[in-house]
Design a protein around this motif. Structure first.
Motif, PDB file in Angstrom:
ATOM      1  N   LEU A   9      36.623 -19.459 -44.754  1.00  0.00           N
ATOM      2  CA  LEU A   9      36.068 -18.869 -43.532  1.00  0.00           C
ATOM      3  C   LEU A   9      36.722 -17.514 -43.316  1.00  0.00           C
ATOM      4  O   LEU A   9      37.953 -17.412 -43.254  1.00  0.00           O
ATOM      5  N   VAL A  10      35.911 -16.475 -43.197  1.00  0.00           N
ATOM      6  CA  VAL A  10      36.411 -15.119 -42.954  1.00  0.00           C
ATOM      7  C   VAL A  10      36.167 -14.785 -41.490  1.00  0.00           C
ATOM      8  O   VAL A  10      35.017 -14.696 -41.045  1.00  0.00           O
ATOM      9  N   THR A  11      37.252 -14.607 -40.733  1.00  0.00           N
ATOM     10  CA  THR A  11      37.117 -14.180 -39.343  1.00  0.00           C
ATOM     11  C   THR A  11      37.029 -12.654 -39.303  1.00  0.00           C
ATOM     12  O   THR A  11      37.699 -11.965 -40.067  1.00  0.00           O
ATOM     13  N   GLY A  12      36.176 -12.143 -38.440  1.00  0.00           N
ATOM     14  CA  GLY A  12      35.973 -10.692 -38.434  1.00  0.00           C
ATOM     15  C   GLY A  12      35.260 -10.222 -39.689  1.00  0.00           C
ATOM     16  O   GLY A  12      35.403  -9.077 -40.112  1.00  0.00           O
ATOM     17  N   GLY A  13      34.447 -11.116 -40.273  1.00  0.00           N
ATOM     18  CA  GLY A  13      33.793 -10.794 -41.534  1.00  0.00           C
ATOM     19  C   GLY A  13      32.643  -9.814 -41.428  1.00  0.00           C
ATOM     20  O   GLY A  13      32.074  -9.418 -42.439  1.00  0.00           O
ATOM     21  N   ALA A  14      32.291  -9.404 -40.190  1.00  0.00           N
ATOM     22  CA  ALA A  14      31.278  -8.366 -40.012  1.00  0.00           C
ATOM     23  C   ALA A  14      31.923  -7.003 -39.752  1.00  0.00           C
ATOM     24  O   ALA A  14      31.226  -6.027 -39.480  1.00  0.00           O
ATOM     25  N   GLY A  15      33.251  -6.956 -39.823  1.00  0.00           N
ATOM     26  CA  GLY A  15      33.967  -5.707 -39.620  1.00  0.00           C
ATOM     27  C   GLY A  15      34.221  -4.981 -40.933  1.00  0.00           C
ATOM     28  O   GLY A  15      33.752  -5.394 -42.003  1.00  0.00           O
ATOM     29  N   TYR A  16      34.999  -3.917 -40.855  1.00  0.00           N
ATOM     30  CA  TYR A  16      35.202  -3.035 -42.003  1.00  0.00           C
ATOM     31  C   TYR A  16      35.878  -3.761 -43.170  1.00  0.00           C
ATOM     32  O   TYR A  16      35.267  -3.978 -44.228  1.00  0.00           O
ATOM     33  N   ILE A  17      37.113  -4.176 -42.997  1.00  0.00           N
ATOM     34  CA  ILE A  17      37.832  -4.789 -44.108  1.00  0.00           C
ATOM     35  C   ILE A  17      37.303  -6.192 -44.373  1.00  0.00           C
ATOM     36  O   ILE A  17      37.127  -6.608 -45.525  1.00  0.00           O
ATOM     37  N   VAL A  32      31.840 -18.981 -49.111  1.00  0.00           N
ATOM     38  CA  VAL A  32      32.351 -18.166 -48.007  1.00  0.00           C
ATOM     39  C   VAL A  32      31.418 -18.245 -46.808  1.00  0.00           C
ATOM     40  O   VAL A  32      30.187 -18.306 -46.957  1.00  0.00           O
ATOM     41  N   SER A  33      32.008 -18.272 -45.612  1.00  0.00           N
ATOM     42  CA  SER A  33      31.268 -18.194 -44.353  1.00  0.00           C
ATOM     43  C   SER A  33      32.002 -17.219 -43.441  1.00  0.00           C
ATOM     44  O   SER A  33      33.156 -16.861 -43.693  1.00  0.00           O
ATOM     45  N   VAL A  34      31.320 -16.795 -42.376  1.00  0.00           N
ATOM     46  CA  VAL A  34      31.840 -15.739 -41.508  1.00  0.00           C
ATOM     47  C   VAL A  34      31.724 -16.146 -40.048  1.00  0.00           C
ATOM     48  O   VAL A  34      30.699 -16.694 -39.626  1.00  0.00           O
ATOM     49  N   ILE A  79      41.356 -19.884 -44.638  1.00  0.00           N
ATOM     50  CA  ILE A  79      40.943 -18.886 -43.660  1.00  0.00           C
ATOM     51  C   ILE A  79      41.462 -17.531 -44.100  1.00  0.00           C
ATOM     52  O   ILE A  79      42.628 -17.398 -44.483  1.00  0.00           O
ATOM     53  N   MET A  80      40.585 -16.524 -44.067  1.00  0.00           N
ATOM     54  CA  MET A  80      41.014 -15.124 -44.151  1.00  0.00           C
ATOM     55  C   MET A  80      40.785 -14.529 -42.784  1.00  0.00           C
ATOM     56  O   MET A  80      39.639 -14.441 -42.321  1.00  0.00           O
ATOM     57  N   HIS A  81      41.855 -14.122 -42.139  1.00  0.00           N
ATOM     58  CA  HIS A  81      41.813 -13.766 -40.722  1.00  0.00           C
ATOM     59  C   HIS A  81      41.914 -12.251 -40.530  1.00  0.00           C
ATOM     60  O   HIS A  81      42.990 -11.668 -40.647  1.00  0.00           O
ATOM     61  N   PHE A  82      40.758 -11.637 -40.233  1.00  0.00           N
ATOM     62  CA  PHE A  82      40.692 -10.199 -39.979  1.00  0.00           C
ATOM     63  C   PHE A  82      40.378  -9.872 -38.525  1.00  0.00           C
ATOM     64  O   PHE A  82      40.554  -8.721 -38.105  1.00  0.00           O
ATOM     65  N   ALA A  83      39.858 -10.836 -37.769  1.00  0.00           N
ATOM     66  CA  ALA A  83      39.404 -10.554 -36.401  1.00  0.00           C
ATOM     67  C   ALA A  83      40.563 -10.036 -35.555  1.00  0.00           C
ATOM     68  O   ALA A  83      41.666 -10.576 -35.589  1.00  0.00           O
ATOM     69  N   GLY A  84      40.296  -8.985 -34.790  1.00  0.00           N
ATOM     70  CA  GLY A  84      41.329  -8.426 -33.919  1.00  0.00           C
ATOM     71  C   GLY A  84      41.020  -6.999 -33.549  1.00  0.00           C
ATOM     72  O   GLY A  84      40.022  -6.419 -33.966  1.00  0.00           O
ATOM     73  N   SER A  85      41.920  -6.424 -32.742  1.00  0.00           N
ATOM     74  CA  SER A  85      41.787  -5.041 -32.281  1.00  0.00           C
ATOM     75  C   SER A  85      42.797  -4.173 -33.024  1.00  0.00           C
ATOM     76  O   SER A  85      43.918  -4.609 -33.287  1.00  0.00           O
ATOM     77  N   ILE A  86      42.406  -2.929 -33.338  1.00  0.00           N
ATOM     78  CA  ILE A  86      43.215  -2.151 -34.295  1.00  0.00           C
ATOM     79  C   ILE A  86      43.533  -0.723 -33.869  1.00  0.00           C
ATOM     80  O   ILE A  86      44.132   0.014 -34.652  1.00  0.00           O
ATOM     81  N   VAL A  87      43.153  -0.304 -32.665  1.00  0.00           N
ATOM     82  CA  VAL A  87      43.358   1.101 -32.285  1.00  0.00           C
ATOM     83  C   VAL A  87      44.718   1.245 -31.617  1.00  0.00           C
ATOM     84  O   VAL A  87      44.928   0.784 -30.487  1.00  0.00           O
ATOM     85  N   VAL A  88      45.646   1.894 -32.299  1.00  0.00           N
ATOM     86  CA  VAL A  88      47.036   1.948 -31.829  1.00  0.00           C
ATOM     87  C   VAL A  88      47.163   2.582 -30.440  1.00  0.00           C
ATOM     88  O   VAL A  88      47.804   2.002 -29.559  1.00  0.00           O
TER      89      VAL A  88
END
Length: 344
Positions: A9-17, A32-34, A79-88
């Motif tokens: 399961l890829v979280t944030g799988g519709a985002g860039y990375i 794989v699922s998103v 799980i591959m965990h990408f979901a989150g906020s990234i603007v410093v």
């Protein structure tokens, strides 16, 4: 058992990375699922045939249903965990958003994973956990001293994973990214977020007339040309590292890892802009501004650990290639946007 039978399961799988990780997994034959709440991701970034769930990782009921439907609640899965906020800068002005999105929601996801018996967890971490390092290149053993809530929110999640792996039957890999750039060489995905702050994204937007200039923040750094030096890694090489890390976790269930993701070589802001000018033969306007608080002179990875641990051989370790792929995606994104407008 065939490793690739492991559901991922890829979280944030519709985002860039995340979308590039989905492509790498799908291309290699993984299941794989998103899940993505589409707050910053794009539905078009998820390939056809990949199960997609629109929702939040904090929604324990939804996550449990996904685990069940994808066969991840039987003592396996990853799980591959990408979901989150990234603007410093936003993390400084709105820290609670970052501690919610990046830390509290990660805690909820980890709890769901433990409850379901998910065995492997790969976490999208960051070089921001090092803060302003006193040395460059930066190894994983350098002190972790974040200087903003973004870095702290990621470091807290690393700590949660370490403590969870010590207490439960789950191993993890935290990958600390340096400066991610570029796009899928086949034009299937790229950085699509409006108002992005990453230098190469900003520069290619300017090259295509979407911005009228590029700001250069600081010209008095202790670097050869006075501008900040960064280690740029192609997003597809980064995605490949995630797949190899997953294979390593499955092969050694009792082992967890933390590794830098970079090439170990840096380029200055001016070198990046010069490379883009050469590609387009149409120089973009540069406006010099004061340096931003907290920007180190140089931030370059020491990739020795990942090279020694994984059979990772970058395919796109070339600045002009990275920029060319980013530029091609920016043109493609214009076509996608135009198509969406026509459909509307």
């Amino acid at each position: 058992m065939d490793q690739k039978a492991t559901p991922v399961l890829v979280t944030g799988g519709a985002g860039y990375i995340g979308s590039h990780a989905v492509l790498a997994l799908k291309d290699a034959g993984w299941r794989v699922s998103v899940i993505d709440n589409l707050s910053t991701g794009f539905r078009f970034a998820v390939p056809d045939g990949v199960p997609f769930y629109e929702g939040d990782i904090e929604d324990a009921g939804l996550v449990a249903r996904i685990f069940a439907e994808q066969g991840m609640d039987e003592g396996g899965g990853a799980i591959m965990h990408f979901a989150g906020s990234i603007v410093v800068p936003e993390s400084v002005s709105d820290p609670l958003k970052y501690y919610h999105n990046n830390t509290a929601k990660s805690r909820a996801l980890i709890e769901s994973a433990v409850r379901a018996g998910v065995g492997h967890f790969i976490f999208s971490s960051t070089a921001a956990t090092y803060g302003v390092p006193e040395v460059s290149p930066v190894s994983e053993d350098c002190p972790r001293a974040p200087i903003n809530p973004y870095g702290w929110s990621k470091l807290m999640t690393e700590q949660m994973l370490a403590d969870t792996a010590a207490a439960h039957a789950m191993n993890y890999c935290a990958l600390r990214y340096f400066n991610v750039a570029g796009a899928d060489p086949e034009g299937r995905s790229g950085q699509s977020t409006a108002g992005a702050t990453h230098l190469i994204k900003v520069a290619v937007e300017a090259a295509l007339g979407k911005r009228d200039h590029v700001s250069v923040f600081g010209t008095d750094y202790a670097t050869p040309d006075g501008t900040g030096v960064r280690d740029y890694i192609h997003v597809s090489d980064l995605a490949a590292a995630h797949v190899l890390a997953l294979e390593a976790l499955i092969q050694a269930p009792g082992r967890s890892m933390t590794m830098n993701c970079g090439y170990g070589r840096g380029f200055s802001v001016l070198e990046v802009l010069d490379a883009l000018d050469r590609l387009t033969n149409a120089p973009i306007e540069r406006r010099f501004a004061e340096r931003r608080a907290g920007d180190p002179d140089s931030l370059v990875s020491d990739p020795s650990r990942i090279r020694a641990t994984l059979p990772w051989t970058p395919r796109f370790d070339d600045l002009e290639t990275i920029i060319a792929h980013a530029l091609a995606w920016e043109r493609r994104l214009g076509e996608i946007r135009a198509g969406e407008g026509a459909e509307a």
